[in-house]
Design an enzyme around this catalytic site. Structure first.
Site, mmCIF file in Angstrom:
data_model
loop_
_atom_site.group_PDB
_atom_site.id
_atom_site.type_symbol
_atom_site.label_atom_id
_atom_site.label_comp_id
_atom_site.label_asym_id
_atom_site.label_seq_id
_atom_site.Cartn_x
_atom_site.Cartn_y
_atom_site.Cartn_z
ATOM 1 N N CYS A 66 21.966 3.580 -5.578
ATOM 2 C CA CYS A 66 20.538 3.313 -5.834
ATOM 3 C C CYS A 66 20.283 3.198 -7.343
ATOM 4 O O CYS A 66 20.354 4.192 -8.075
ATOM 5 C CB CYS A 66 19.693 4.429 -5.227
ATOM 6 S SG CYS A 66 17.950 4.382 -5.705
ATOM 7 N N CYS A 69 17.312 5.218 -8.653
ATOM 8 C CA CYS A 69 17.661 6.654 -8.671
ATOM 9 C C CYS A 69 18.302 7.019 -10.006
ATOM 10 O O CYS A 69 18.031 8.079 -10.581
ATOM 11 C CB CYS A 69 18.618 6.985 -7.530
ATOM 12 S SG CYS A 69 17.927 6.751 -5.880
#
Length: 324
Positions: A66, A69
């Site tokens: 991600c 993230c």
């Protein structure tokens, strides 16, 4: 206030007042290891649910693939560390531990869920900027407490109690310590000046009240102690109080002598006698010095304070004269 600190060293090394402020306004950050950790499905109850009964816990659901993230991680870790224990951060890799995220209905990451009291209370998705993460923490944990200001306020309270109890030297030391941490603290300037006056160090008191910013000079406590110092310096030029008493004994209507004696008794600390002399002038001759006795009494009130017993008693007597 600029330049060197004029308060340092006024009282010498015998002063023991100390305040532990540290060097920054914010409390020292707790070690990151105490505030940030990874968790697993097996440890979620301990690391999040149980821990959130002591303080809010932010759970960051993320995955290695991600991109957002990776953007969020350093920012949220920085903000949590600087929050110094107001919240904890627990990170959960949903690739390795998908069940909790599934139970919470998380379909997009990064997702941050705040837990408090053992249950989820708020959250956000996406890589928010630092300012919004701070706002989120304030929302779930309450605004940050300025511990430095709390310590300063406590020190000022202790110093006042020392002064009121007659421990002038240590009160002055504590006021000086506050000024080392907060050079523009008007309450500490006023307190220090009062200590110096009480010790007879009038020149040092005048120095402490010099070179103040306009805001500090206008502070009520600073203005009051400045007027107090002015009154003391004036009273020193008014002559021998015994001679003034003799002049009044010979002529009770010698209002000039009575006004001087009132000023002297005021700086001696006999506020009742000082007020009574001025009230006597008002009773005998309101026109003396263009109502100067009343104007001088109001100056006394400014220095004594509105709630001082001498102020309250003299105001009652003043009202009876003005409105009788």
């Amino acid at each position: 206030m600029s330049g060197s600190n004029p308060y340092q060293g006024n009282f010498g090394t015998q002063m023991t007042g100390q305040v532990n402020y540290g060097t920054d306004a914010a409390p020292a950050a707790a070690p990151a290891g105490d505030l940030i950790k990874d968790t697993t499905t097996a440890n979620f109850t301990r690391d999040v649910l149980e821990a959130s009964r002591q303080q809010p816990v932010l759970v960051d659901f993320w995955a290695p693939w991600c991109g957002p993230c990776k953007q969020l991680t350093p920012v949220i870790e920085k903000v949590v560390t600087e929050a110094a224990g107001r919240v904890k951060l627990v990170k959960m890799n949903i690739d390795d531990h998908p069940s909790i995220a599934g139970q919470l209905g998380i379909q997009s990451i990064p997702a941050v869920i705040a837990f408090s009291g053992g249950r989820p209370v708020d959250g956000f998705m996406g890589a928010l900027p630092e300012s919004q993460i701070r706002e989120f923490i304030d929302k779930v944990a309450g605004p940050a407490v300025d511990h430095r200001q709390a310590e300063i306020d406590a020190a000022l309270g202790d110093a006042k109690a020392m002064f009121d109890g007659g421990d002038i030297e240590n009160a002055g030391g504590l006021y000086s310590a506050v000024l080392q941490a907060d050079p523009e603290n008007a309450a500490a300037v006023a307190g220090l000046a009062n200590c110096l006056i009480a010790m007879g160090q009038l020149a040092e008191a005048r120095q402490a009240l010099s070179n103040l910013t306009e805001t500090m000079a206008a502070d009520a406590a600073v203005a009051a102690v400045t007027k107090k110092l002015d009154q003391i310096e004036e009273a020193r030029k008014l002559g021998d109080p015994q001679a003034l008493e003799q002049a009044l004994a010979a002529n009770p209507d010698d209002h000039e002598a009575r006004l001087k004696l009132a000023k002297i008794r005021n700086v001696e600390g006999d506020r009742t006698a000082a007020a009574d002399h001025l009230l006597t002038i008002m009773k005998r001759d309101r026109a003396f010095d263009d109502d100067g006795a009343r104007r001088e009494l109001l100056k006394f009130f400014e220095v004594w304070g509105a709630t001082d017993p001498a102020t309250l008693a003299a105001r009652r007597k003043l009202s009876s004269i003005l409105f009788s």
